[in-house]
Scaffold this motif. Structure first.
Motif, PDB file in Angstrom:
ATOM      1  N   UNK A   1       0.818  -1.216   0.000  1.00  0.00           N
ATOM      2  CA  UNK A   1       0.000   0.000   0.000  1.00  0.00           C
ATOM      3  C   UNK A   1       0.853   1.268   0.000  1.00  0.00           C
ATOM      4  N   UNK A   2       1.896   1.277   0.828  1.00  0.00           N
ATOM      5  CA  UNK A   2       2.698   2.496   0.929  1.00  0.00           C
ATOM      6  C   UNK A   2       3.416   2.767  -0.379  1.00  0.00           C
ATOM      7  N   UNK A   3       3.814   1.684  -1.071  1.00  0.00           N
ATOM      8  CA  UNK A   3       4.542   1.852  -2.323  1.00  0.00           C
ATOM      9  C   UNK A   3       3.678   2.558  -3.359  1.00  0.00           C
ATOM     10  N   UNK A   4       2.345   2.372  -3.243  1.00  0.00           N
ATOM     11  CA  UNK A   4       1.455   2.987  -4.222  1.00  0.00           C
ATOM     12  C   UNK A   4       1.339   4.498  -4.043  1.00  0.00           C
ATOM     13  N   UNK A   5       1.576   4.926  -2.802  1.00  0.00           N
ATOM     14  CA  UNK A   5       1.360   6.350  -2.490  1.00  0.00           C
ATOM     15  C   UNK A   5       2.072   7.287  -3.457  1.00  0.00           C
ATOM     16  N   UNK A   6       3.399   7.217  -3.529  1.00  0.00           N
ATOM     17  CA  UNK A   6       4.094   8.173  -4.405  1.00  0.00           C
ATOM     18  C   UNK A   6       3.695   7.989  -5.861  1.00  0.00           C
ATOM     19  N   UNK A   7       3.379   6.732  -6.240  1.00  0.00           N
ATOM     20  CA  UNK A   7       3.008   6.495  -7.642  1.00  0.00           C
ATOM     21  C   UNK A   7       1.811   7.359  -8.023  1.00  0.00           C
ATOM     22  N   UNK A   8       0.775   7.341  -7.183  1.00  0.00           N
ATOM     23  CA  UNK A   8      -0.412   8.120  -7.516  1.00  0.00           C
ATOM     24  C   UNK A   8      -0.270   9.596  -7.152  1.00  0.00           C
ATOM     25  N   UNK A   9       0.621   9.884  -6.232  1.00  0.00           N
ATOM     26  CA  UNK A   9       0.835  11.283  -5.867  1.00  0.00           C
ATOM     27  C   UNK A   9       1.438  12.073  -7.018  1.00  0.00           C
ATOM     28  N   UNK A  10       2.210  11.363  -7.842  1.00  0.00           N
ATOM     29  CA  UNK A  10       2.829  12.049  -8.989  1.00  0.00           C
ATOM     30  C   UNK A  10       2.099  11.744 -10.297  1.00  0.00           C
ATOM     31  N   UNK A  11       0.963  11.034 -10.229  1.00  0.00           N
ATOM     32  CA  UNK A  11       0.242  10.637 -11.436  1.00  0.00           C
ATOM     33  C   UNK A  11      -0.659  11.780 -11.900  1.00  0.00           C
ATOM     34  N   UNK A  12      -0.581  12.061 -13.161  1.00  0.00           N
ATOM     35  CA  UNK A  12      -1.330  13.188 -13.718  1.00  0.00           C
ATOM     36  C   UNK A  12      -2.737  12.741 -14.079  1.00  0.00           C
ATOM     37  N   UNK A  13      -3.542  12.347 -13.091  1.00  0.00           N
ATOM     38  CA  UNK A  13      -4.918  11.946 -13.360  1.00  0.00           C
ATOM     39  C   UNK A  13      -5.687  11.998 -12.068  1.00  0.00           C
ATOM     40  N   UNK A  14      -6.978  12.327 -12.148  1.00  0.00           N
ATOM     41  CA  UNK A  14      -7.758  12.464 -10.913  1.00  0.00           C
ATOM     42  C   UNK A  14      -8.302  11.130 -10.439  1.00  0.00           C
ATOM     43  N   UNK A  15      -8.329  10.114 -11.303  1.00  0.00           N
ATOM     44  CA  UNK A  15      -8.834   8.807 -10.895  1.00  0.00           C
ATOM     45  C   UNK A  15      -7.675   7.942 -10.416  1.00  0.00           C
ATOM     46  N   UNK A  16      -7.855   7.360  -9.223  1.00  0.00           N
ATOM     47  CA  UNK A  16      -6.785   6.556  -8.663  1.00  0.00           C
ATOM     48  C   UNK A  16      -6.912   5.142  -9.202  1.00  0.00           C
ATOM     49  N   UNK A  17      -6.365   4.874 -10.355  1.00  0.00           N
ATOM     50  CA  UNK A  17      -6.396   3.537 -10.954  1.00  0.00           C
ATOM     51  C   UNK A  17      -5.338   3.483 -12.029  1.00  0.00           C
ATOM     52  N   UNK A  18      -4.993   2.240 -12.392  1.00  0.00           N
ATOM     53  CA  UNK A  18      -4.065   2.074 -13.501  1.00  0.00           C
ATOM     54  C   UNK A  18      -4.853   2.126 -14.801  1.00  0.00           C
TER      55      UNK A  18
END
Lengths: 265, 295, 369
Positions: free
Chosen positions: A17-34
């Protein structure tokens, strides 16, 4: 070998779970999904523009510092009494002090709430501190117990034998030797208070703490990326605090030539 | 060798100093824990009608808790979920504790324990929310599995139900289970295991006849330290539980903060604690009997 | 209790000192004087109260009854930190966060010396215990023997009237312990301070002490110099604790003058001096005689002696290299006896079952009656 693979998989499970944090924090999209949409620092920039968030952070910091200091002071008393002295009712008294460790936090929260409301006392930062001290003390006692326990009783006696008073031998000998434990206790208590949600949720009154503020934001999907950015910073802060606590503990152990035995708890 | 060890230290002055020292933390726990817990007990026998609190002692709240199917359902479900979380957490944690204690070099043990505890100290709220992200309809697991073509439709059974609650809580309480078991395993004198092997036991039977019984105190501690707090968890069922994964804490919160019925909330809190208390005592009695049966 | 050795000037006077822990009585009326400049040992098994007595002198335990004075001053209202005593702890209690010099100079803090004076005295103290140049070392990096020396220097730097040592050598290995025994003795003569040593090791006490108080069960059983203690123990318990002694049942009868007649089944009748009955004669009570193994000897083939001789069979033996300890059975004696023989050049080691003659001497008997 199989056991080692399992242990590594378990660590991945712990960190996923923690590993996902920075991934989505820097993701240029409002939906939290791949799949991911590209890199941005926009969410971090937005963090700086939310006054309510800043108020919550300040509130949380004040509460966490107060809770850490009070809990550690009480922890020092309890741990020294538990490791050095025999007194009537010791088991029951220590049991009560350590009870919040197993008590669900919601029970601590509602029972305090009931009493505070009955007494007609206003809720606020200080009521959160009351609750947080309660749940931090057991951790503080656990940390300081091992610090006090590894202390040879003869050390203080030797200082007294060499002319010091009870208090000055505590100050000159015991205090420096348990200082790593005290610092660990302060940092751990600070971390616990900073992250604690339930008690703050019930007792905070009108000024939210950071987790209470976060909880409110989780309801709005468009705010989630900002929450992710905030979470990244929080996790970073926790890891730094813990690393410092662990470093201080180890250095203290090395400085006094003790064997390094196990982690923070 | 010397008579230092047998010398009792319980002089009267020592006892007084100990009592004086433990006074502040004890008073704090007494006033802010024992008294409030007593107040909750008392409250559960009162009743509230909107804003007026009726302080006549009555069993009405308890009667309602036992007759209203929703309350009973929530209590039992909380108990089931806590039980499932405990079993899952302890079973998953034991091999890890065993690995760190028996297979990791001594100088690296502290590092492993540190690694295991770090996630625990990071924001609980955010960790739970991230599980929602992982398990969700468009979450990491579903999008990944769809991406590599293993499934066509997103898996629905992993979010907004009790399964999700169990997974999330098993994650949250991992270090609570690992640490006590690790400590118990560390205390085992390694020559006992060699003695067992020397007396003809295999690795497996040595584990069953020596290691496991000696690790039991740690396992018991792990079970209690996971089982008791989980019953009162609020955040996880709320975020990943969906309507069928809600637990008693959510109802307690509703009673206190939404329905303004603190006495009913108090009664539910007392019942929840009584139930975990009873289950814990039964569990303790059973393990004690198991250990005595072996010893 | 017996106190024969005259001391010039008592530095510690104990009068009826008792100590209770709840119902448990750790000290049952200790009365003794410890002389100025003497090396005094408290010897006894675990739990005999010797450490409690030492800690009472240091001021860490308050006596429940009785009086303690040091250098003529009553100590009942003087706390540990103001007593003219310093202590070497069993664990050495070296402050792990301080350097060697800071440890040794710890007690000087209160004297407000100049920096130079302070380091000069620390240097002297370290020289004295053979640790010159170790001052800047970290305390926890020291070996066991070095820690012990630091503890000594730290206690002696304050020039106490009495140095208390709580089993200071028990943590050291045998070789180092023997070296330190000699060094401690030398150091004590050099500084002239009274040393009070607690030990459970009788050999250590015999080697180092001017006088030894043997304690059992919270009481002093005998207080004497090492030779008297070894040769004239007042009771079987003391005799058994110090060295090895054979005990045989006997009948005793007081004669004219200072003579006592003893009849020992298997050995016969002998006359001994009253001095050989250190515990005193108690007519009507079952008596026994004690003989140290080295005061008897096996007569090898052809050897003759003026001493008295008895027939015996070698039942068992233990070969120690320099010595052989024989367990022999004498005709008419119920218990087996231990005899130690030096393995001199040309002297054989007898096999089990060998018939031999044993020589003994009435002068080496001790009677317990």
């Amino acid at each position: 070998m199989g056991l080692r693979i399992y242990a590594v998989l378990y660590l991945i499970f712990l960190y996923a779970p923690i590993a996902l944090l920075p991934i989505f924090a820097f993701n240029d999209g409002t939906i939290i999904a791949f799949p991911l949409r590209g890199f941005t620092t926009e969410w971090f920039r937005q963090l700086t523009e939310i006054p309510a968030l800043h108020g919550a952070v300040l509130n949380s910091l004040i509460i966490a510092v107060s809770s850490a200091v009070i809990a550690t002071l009480l922890g020092i008393c309890a741990a020294r009494a538990a490791t050095r002295f025999v007194f009537p009712g010791k088991k029951g008294i220590m049991g009560l002090i350590m009870l919040p460790l197993v008590l669900p936090e919601i029970i601590v929260a509602v029972s305090l709430l009931v009493v505070l409301l009955q007494l007609g006392l206003p809720l606020g930062a200080w009521t959160v501190v009351l609750g947080h001290v309660l749940i931090c003390v057991p951790f503080s006692v656990a940390i300081l117990n091992s610090a006090f326990q590894s202390l040879d009783v003869s050390l203080e006696e030797a200082a007294i034998d060499l002319g010091e008073t009870r208090w000055s031998s505590f100050r000159l000998i015991t205090l420096p030797l348990v200082m790593p434990g005290i610092i660990s206790s302060l940092l751990i208590s600070f971390t616990i208070s900073l992250d604690e949600f339930i008690i703050a949720f019930f007792l905070t009154g009108t000024d939210p703490t950071l987790p209470v503020y976060l909880w409110g934001q989780l309801r709005f999907p468009q705010k989630i990326p900002v929450v992710m950015a905030l979470g990244t910073l929080l996790v970073l802060a926790s890891v730094i605090l813990l690393a410092v606590a662990e470093y201080v503990r180890r250095r203290g152990a090395a400085r006094t030539g003790q064997r390094d035995t196990g982690g923070l708890m | 060798m010397s008579d230092t060890g047998s010398r009792p230290r319980a002089g009267r002055g020592e006892a007084a100093r100990g009592a004086l020292l433990v006074g502040p933390p004890f008073l704090y726990a007494l006033l802010l824990l024992a008294v409030p817990l007593g107040a909750i007990g008392l409250f559960s026998f009162w009743t509230q009608d909107y804003l007026t609190l009726d302080t006549t002692l009555t069993l009405k709240n308890y009667r309602e808790a036992f007759t209203e199917p929703l309350y009973m359902q929530l209590l039992l479900r909380s108990l089931m979920i806590s039980g499932a979380v405990t079993v899952a957490t302890v079973l998953l944690a034991f091999p890890v504790a065993y690995y760190v204690s028996f297979h990791v070099r001594p100088e690296r043990k502290a590092m492993w324990i540190f690694l295991i505890t770090i996630p625990f100290w990071t924001s609980y709220l955010i960790r739970v929310f991230l599980w929602k992200v992982i398990l969700g309809f468009n979450g990491v697991i579903n999008t990944t599995l769809q991406g590599i073509g293993i499934i066509d439709e997103p898996l629905r059974f992993i979010l907004y139900n009790a399964n999700a609650v169990v997974i999330t809580l098993a994650h949250a309480f991992a270090p609570f289970a690992i640490l006590p078991i690790f400590v118990a395993l560390e205390k085992i004198d390694r020559s006992l295991l060699e003695a067992s092997r020397d007396l003809g036991e295999t690795h497996v039977t040595t584990f069953l006849r020596v290691t496991l019984p000696l690790a039991m105190p740690g396992v018991v501690a792990a079970v209690l330290i996971v089982f008791i707090p989980t019953i009162g968890d609020y955040v996880t069922p709320r975020l990943v539980g969906g309507p069928n994964g809600l637990m008693i804490a959510n109802m307690i919160q509703t009673q206190f903060l939404k329905l303004n019925n603190a006495p009913m909330g108090a009664a539910l809190a007392v019942l929840a604690m009584a139930m975990v208390g009873a289950v814990s005592l039964v569990f303790l009695a059973l393990t004690r009997r198991y250990l005595r049966g072996r010893g | 209790m017996k106190d024969t050795t005259g001391i010039d000037r008592p530095i510690i006077a104990l009068q009826g000192v008792e100590k209770y822990y709840g119902d448990y009585q750790a000290l049952r009326g200790i009365t003794a004087d410890i002389g100025a400049g003497e090396f005094f040992s408290l010897l006894g098994p675990s739990g005999c109260g010797k450490t409690t007595l030492l800690r009472t002198i240091a001021g860490f335990e308050a006596p429940s009854a009785g009086r303690l004075s040091i250098d003529g001053r009553d100590m009942s209202r003087v706390p540990a930190n103001r007593r003219p005593t310093n202590m070497v702890f069993q664990s050495y209690a070296i402050f792990p966060h301080l350097s060697v010099a800071e440890n040794v100079g710890f007690g000087l803090r209160r004297s407000a010396l100049s920096k130079e004076e302070n380091s000069r005295r620390v240097g002297e103290a370290l020289e004295m215990v053979g640790l010159g140049g170790y001052g800047s070392r970290a305390a926890h990096a020291l070996s066991g023997g070095q820690r012990q020396r630091v503890a000594l220097a730290r206690a002696l730097i304050l020039k106490p009237k009495v140095l208390l040592l709580d089993e200071p050598l028990s943590a050291l290995d045998r070789k180092l312990r023997e070296t330190m025994q000699m060094e401690l003795r030398k150091l004590q003569r050099q500084v002239g301070i009274t040393f009070v040593l607690v030990t459970h090791d009788q050999e250590e006490a015999l080697i180092m002490s001017d006088r030894i108080a043997v304690m059992f069960d919270g009481q002093i059983a005998q207080l004497d110099d090492p030779q008297t203690l070894y040769r004239r123990p007042v009771s079987r318990q003391v005799a058994d604790f110090i060295g090895v002694m054979n005990f045989l049942p006997a009948q005793a009868e007081a004669q004219e003058g200072r003579q006592v007649a003893v009849t020992i089944p298997g050995l016969g009748r002998a006359e001994i001096d009253a001095e050989q009955v250190p515990g005193g004669l108690h007519p009507g009570q079952a008596a026994s005689v004690g003989i140290r193994p080295e005061t008897m000897s096996i007569l090898f083939a052809g050897e003759e002696t003026e001493r008295r001789v008895a027939q015996a069979t070698v039942e068992d033996l233990a070969y120690y290299g320099d010595m052989t300890y024989y367990t022999v059975r004498m005709r008419g004696v119920d218990a087996p006896l231990t005899i130690s023989m030096k393995n001199l050049v040309g002297r054989p080691v007898l096999a089990r079952g060998t018939e031999t003659r044993v020589a003994w001497d009435a002068r080496s008997l001790v009677l317990f009656a």
